[in-house]
Design a protein around this motif. Sequence first.
Motif, PDB file in Angstrom:
ATOM      1  N   ASP A 170       0.818  -1.215   0.000  1.00 32.75           N
ATOM      2  CA  ASP A 170       0.000   0.000   0.000  1.00 32.75           C
ATOM      3  C   ASP A 170       0.854   1.268   0.000  1.00 32.75           C
ATOM      4  O   ASP A 170       0.441   2.298  -0.527  1.00 32.75           O
ATOM      5  N   ALA A 171       2.032   1.193   0.613  1.00 30.86           N
ATOM      6  CA  ALA A 171       2.936   2.349   0.656  1.00 30.86           C
ATOM      7  C   ALA A 171       3.853   2.412  -0.565  1.00 30.86           C
ATOM      8  O   ALA A 171       4.599   3.372  -0.731  1.00 30.86           O
TER       9      ALA A 171
ATOM     10  N   PHE B  95       4.590   3.896  10.230  1.00 34.65           N
ATOM     11  CA  PHE B  95       3.668   3.807   9.110  1.00 34.65           C
ATOM     12  C   PHE B  95       2.355   4.416   9.561  1.00 34.65           C
ATOM     13  O   PHE B  95       1.924   4.203  10.693  1.00 34.65           O
TER      14      PHE B  95
ATOM     15  N   GLY C 290      -4.689   6.388   1.929  1.00 32.56           N
ATOM     16  CA  GLY C 290      -3.487   5.641   1.600  1.00 32.56           C
ATOM     17  C   GLY C 290      -2.634   5.310   2.806  1.00 32.56           C
ATOM     18  O   GLY C 290      -3.022   5.549   3.955  1.00 32.56           O
ATOM     19  N   THR C 291      -1.482   4.771   2.510  1.00 37.43           N
ATOM     20  CA  THR C 291      -0.508   4.354   3.521  1.00 37.43           C
ATOM     21  C   THR C 291       0.825   4.993   3.193  1.00 37.43           C
ATOM     22  O   THR C 291       1.249   4.985   2.031  1.00 37.43           O
ATOM     23  N   ARG C 292       1.467   5.542   4.215  1.00 40.06           N
ATOM     24  CA  ARG C 292       2.775   6.159   4.008  1.00 40.06           C
ATOM     25  C   ARG C 292       3.700   5.837   5.168  1.00 40.06           C
ATOM     26  O   ARG C 292       3.276   5.754   6.321  1.00 40.06           O
ATOM     27  N   LEU C 293       4.966   5.696   4.841  1.00 40.90           N
ATOM     28  CA  LEU C 293       6.020   5.674   5.840  1.00 40.90           C
ATOM     29  C   LEU C 293       6.344   7.141   6.109  1.00 40.90           C
ATOM     30  O   LEU C 293       6.662   7.890   5.178  1.00 40.90           O
ATOM     31  N   ALA C 294       6.248   7.552   7.344  1.00 37.03           N
ATOM     32  CA  ALA C 294       6.427   8.970   7.697  1.00 37.03           C
ATOM     33  C   ALA C 294       7.895   9.331   7.843  1.00 37.03           C
ATOM     34  O   ALA C 294       8.322   9.911   8.825  1.00 37.03           O
TER      35      ALA C 294
ATOM     36  N   ASN D 174       5.681  13.122   4.470  1.00 33.51           N
ATOM     37  CA  ASN D 174       5.048  12.103   3.628  1.00 33.51           C
ATOM     38  C   ASN D 174       3.588  11.893   4.009  1.00 33.51           C
ATOM     39  O   ASN D 174       2.765  11.576   3.139  1.00 33.51           O
ATOM     40  N   ILE D 175       3.254  12.063   5.276  1.00 30.51           N
ATOM     41  CA  ILE D 175       1.868  11.798   5.665  1.00 30.51           C
ATOM     42  C   ILE D 175       0.906  12.903   5.241  1.00 30.51           C
ATOM     43  O   ILE D 175      -0.305  12.676   5.225  1.00 30.51           O
TER      44      ILE D 175
ATOM     45  N   GLU E 115       0.301  13.724   2.369  1.00 31.64           N
ATOM     46  CA  GLU E 115      -0.357  13.207   1.164  1.00 31.64           C
ATOM     47  C   GLU E 115      -1.620  12.417   1.480  1.00 31.64           C
ATOM     48  O   GLU E 115      -2.475  12.265   0.619  1.00 31.64           O
ATOM     49  N   ILE E 116      -1.733  11.905   2.711  1.00 34.90           N
ATOM     50  CA  ILE E 116      -2.872  11.047   3.040  1.00 34.90           C
ATOM     51  C   ILE E 116      -3.782  11.661   4.107  1.00 34.90           C
ATOM     52  O   ILE E 116      -4.694  11.000   4.602  1.00 34.90           O
TER      53      ILE E 116
END
Length: 113
Positions: free
Chosen positions: A49-50, A93, A99-103, A108-109, A111-112
Motif C-alpha cells: 500500500d505504501a 507507518f 493511503g498508507t505512508r512511511l512517515a 510524507n503523511i 499526502e494522506i
Amino acid sequence: MDATIYHNPRCSTSRKALEKLRDAGIDPTVVKYLDQPYTREQLTRLFADAGLTAAQAARKREALYKELDLASAGEEEILDAMVANPVLVERPFVVTAKGTRLARPLDNIDEIL
C-alpha cells in the motif's frame, strides 16, 4: 478521519507523526508494534500500500540488520526477519482512507491527510 499509526513511543519521528495527526484533529488508532508484533500479512499489505519493498522499509541502522546480514538477503528473508524482530521495520507507518505512508520524512503523511 480514521487513521492508524504503527508507533514506537521511543522514536522521535514516530512521536512527531502522532503529534501531527492529533494537531490535524485526528485521534488515530495507535498500534505499538513492538508490543503487538506485525504478522507477515500485515507487513506485506503495508509495504504494498505504501509502494515499498521490504528492503526499502527495513531499518538499516539497527545493529540486528547488520548481524543478520539483511543487506544481502532477499525479500522473503527480510520479511521473515521483520516478523521475528519488528524493530527491523522502519517507522512509523500511517494508514488513512487516502493511503498508507512511511512517515520518513514526516511530510510524507501530508499526502494522506
